[in-house]
Design a protein around this motif. Structure first.
Motif, PDB file in Angstrom:
ATOM      1  N   THR A  87      14.306   7.912   5.199  1.00  0.00           N
ATOM      2  CA  THR A  87      13.469   7.677   6.371  1.00  0.00           C
ATOM      3  C   THR A  87      12.387   6.667   6.002  1.00  0.00           C
ATOM      4  O   THR A  87      11.697   6.814   5.008  1.00  0.00           O
ATOM      5  CB  THR A  87      12.801   8.991   6.839  1.00  0.00           C
ATOM      6  N   GLY A  88      12.248   5.652   6.827  1.00  0.00           N
ATOM      7  CA  GLY A  88      11.233   4.631   6.583  1.00  0.00           C
ATOM      8  C   GLY A  88       9.881   5.037   7.134  1.00  0.00           C
ATOM      9  O   GLY A  88       9.780   5.815   8.084  1.00  0.00           O
ATOM     10  N   VAL A  89       8.830   4.485   6.538  1.00  0.00           N
ATOM     11  CA  VAL A  89       7.478   4.712   7.037  1.00  0.00           C
ATOM     12  C   VAL A  89       7.397   4.110   8.441  1.00  0.00           C
ATOM     13  O   VAL A  89       7.968   3.062   8.709  1.00  0.00           O
ATOM     14  CB  VAL A  89       6.442   4.070   6.088  1.00  0.00           C
ATOM     15  N   ASN A  90       6.704   4.774   9.351  1.00  0.00           N
ATOM     16  CA  ASN A  90       6.558   4.398  10.764  1.00  0.00           C
ATOM     17  C   ASN A  90       7.841   4.577  11.564  1.00  0.00           C
ATOM     18  O   ASN A  90       7.942   4.096  12.684  1.00  0.00           O
ATOM     19  CB  ASN A  90       6.058   2.961  10.940  1.00  0.00           C
ATOM     20  N   GLU A  91       8.813   5.253  11.024  1.00  0.00           N
ATOM     21  CA  GLU A  91      10.063   5.487  11.737  1.00  0.00           C
ATOM     22  C   GLU A  91       9.985   6.724  12.628  1.00  0.00           C
ATOM     23  O   GLU A  91      10.664   6.801  13.640  1.00  0.00           O
ATOM     24  CB  GLU A  91      11.198   5.629  10.721  1.00  0.00           C
TER      25      GLU A  91
ATOM     26  N   GLU B 144       7.979   6.107  -5.241  1.00  0.00           N
ATOM     27  CA  GLU B 144       8.078   6.344  -3.795  1.00  0.00           C
ATOM     28  C   GLU B 144       8.841   7.636  -3.504  1.00  0.00           C
ATOM     29  O   GLU B 144       8.427   8.444  -2.674  1.00  0.00           O
ATOM     30  CB  GLU B 144       8.799   5.181  -3.109  1.00  0.00           C
TER      31      GLU B 144
ATOM     32  N   GLY C 123       7.973   9.482   5.162  1.00  0.00           N
ATOM     33  CA  GLY C 123       9.049   8.598   4.747  1.00  0.00           C
ATOM     34  C   GLY C 123       8.672   7.767   3.539  1.00  0.00           C
ATOM     35  O   GLY C 123       7.601   7.912   2.953  1.00  0.00           O
ATOM     36  N   THR C 124       9.580   6.887   3.168  1.00  0.00           N
ATOM     37  CA  THR C 124       9.383   6.024   2.008  1.00  0.00           C
ATOM     38  C   THR C 124       9.555   4.567   2.419  1.00  0.00           C
ATOM     39  O   THR C 124       9.976   4.263   3.526  1.00  0.00           O
ATOM     40  CB  THR C 124      10.411   6.330   0.905  1.00  0.00           C
ATOM     41  N   ASP C 125       9.273   3.707   1.484  1.00  0.00           N
ATOM     42  CA  ASP C 125       9.422   2.272   1.703  1.00  0.00           C
ATOM     43  C   ASP C 125      10.513   1.729   0.783  1.00  0.00           C
ATOM     44  O   ASP C 125      10.370   0.661   0.197  1.00  0.00           O
ATOM     45  CB  ASP C 125       8.079   1.588   1.454  1.00  0.00           C
TER      46      ASP C 125
ATOM     47  N   THR D  74      13.496   0.626   1.407  1.00  0.00           N
ATOM     48  CA  THR D  74      14.248  -0.552   1.857  1.00  0.00           C
ATOM     49  C   THR D  74      13.572  -1.848   1.435  1.00  0.00           C
ATOM     50  O   THR D  74      14.248  -2.852   1.218  1.00  0.00           O
ATOM     51  CB  THR D  74      14.445  -0.530   3.375  1.00  0.00           C
ATOM     52  N   SER D  75      12.238  -1.844   1.320  1.00  0.00           N
ATOM     53  CA  SER D  75      11.561  -3.067   0.881  1.00  0.00           C
ATOM     54  C   SER D  75      11.870  -3.373  -0.585  1.00  0.00           C
ATOM     55  O   SER D  75      11.858  -4.535  -0.990  1.00  0.00           O
ATOM     56  CB  SER D  75      10.051  -2.943   1.088  1.00  0.00           C
TER      57      SER D  75
ATOM     58  N   ARG E 214      21.486  -3.131  -0.062  1.00  0.00           N
ATOM     59  CA  ARG E 214      20.925  -4.072   0.902  1.00  0.00           C
ATOM     60  C   ARG E 214      22.057  -4.605   1.767  1.00  0.00           C
ATOM     61  O   ARG E 214      23.036  -5.131   1.276  1.00  0.00           O
ATOM     62  CB  ARG E 214      20.244  -5.228   0.167  1.00  0.00           C
TER      63      ARG E 214
END
Length: 149
Positions: free
Chosen positions: A61-65, A95, A73-75, A77-78, A147
């Protein structure tokens, strides 16, 4: 964990605590929404499988999702778009450790390992943990962060 030619492995061992608590059973629905052939209802995941799905969901889960919980969530994907080095693997481990320690009280982390494979542009993630309240049995979760273009 397999070692591949050209891969770099980072592993962080964490303190695990069996707190002596007795846990109740955990239930969750399966995210693939498959049907139980007998009851014709959605498949229910129990105990270890429910927690495994929750851990993977928190990491992916991404941050701000999440609408009403934007900090969850985590970051990760960056980190997929950075150079694949030990530094990025350690940042990825941090993370994952941060979100699991903050958001999943049912587990006690044992180790997080990230295999860096720069040629295939992915990270192999291995998470080992104990379920709090159950007799000490090490649980393993592994998945690949890739990716996609």
């Amino acid at each position: 964990m397999a070692q591949y030619l050209g891969s770099t492995t980072n592993r962080r061992s964490l303190d695990n605590k069996y707190l002596g608590k007795v846990s109740r059973s955990f239930k969750d629905i399966s995210f693939n929404f498959s049907l139980n052939p007998i009851t014709n209802d959605i498949v229910v995941l129990k105990n270890e499988e429910a927690i495994k799905q929750s851990v993977k969901n928190l990491v992916l889960t991404g941050v701000n999702e999440r609408l009403f919980n934007p900090l969850l969530g985590t970051d990760v994907t960056s980190h997929l778009f950075e150079l694949h080095t030990k530094v990025s693997a350690n940042a990825l481990i941090s993370e994952i450790e941060r979100v699991l320690l903050a958001e999943e009280p049912r587990i006690s982390l044992s180790a997080i390992e990230v295999d860096v494979e720069p040629d295939s542009n992915n990270f192999d993630v291995y998470i080992e943990y104990l379920i709090v309240g159950l007799p000490p049995a090490l649980q393993n979760l592994s998945f690949v962060l890739v990716r996609e273009s």
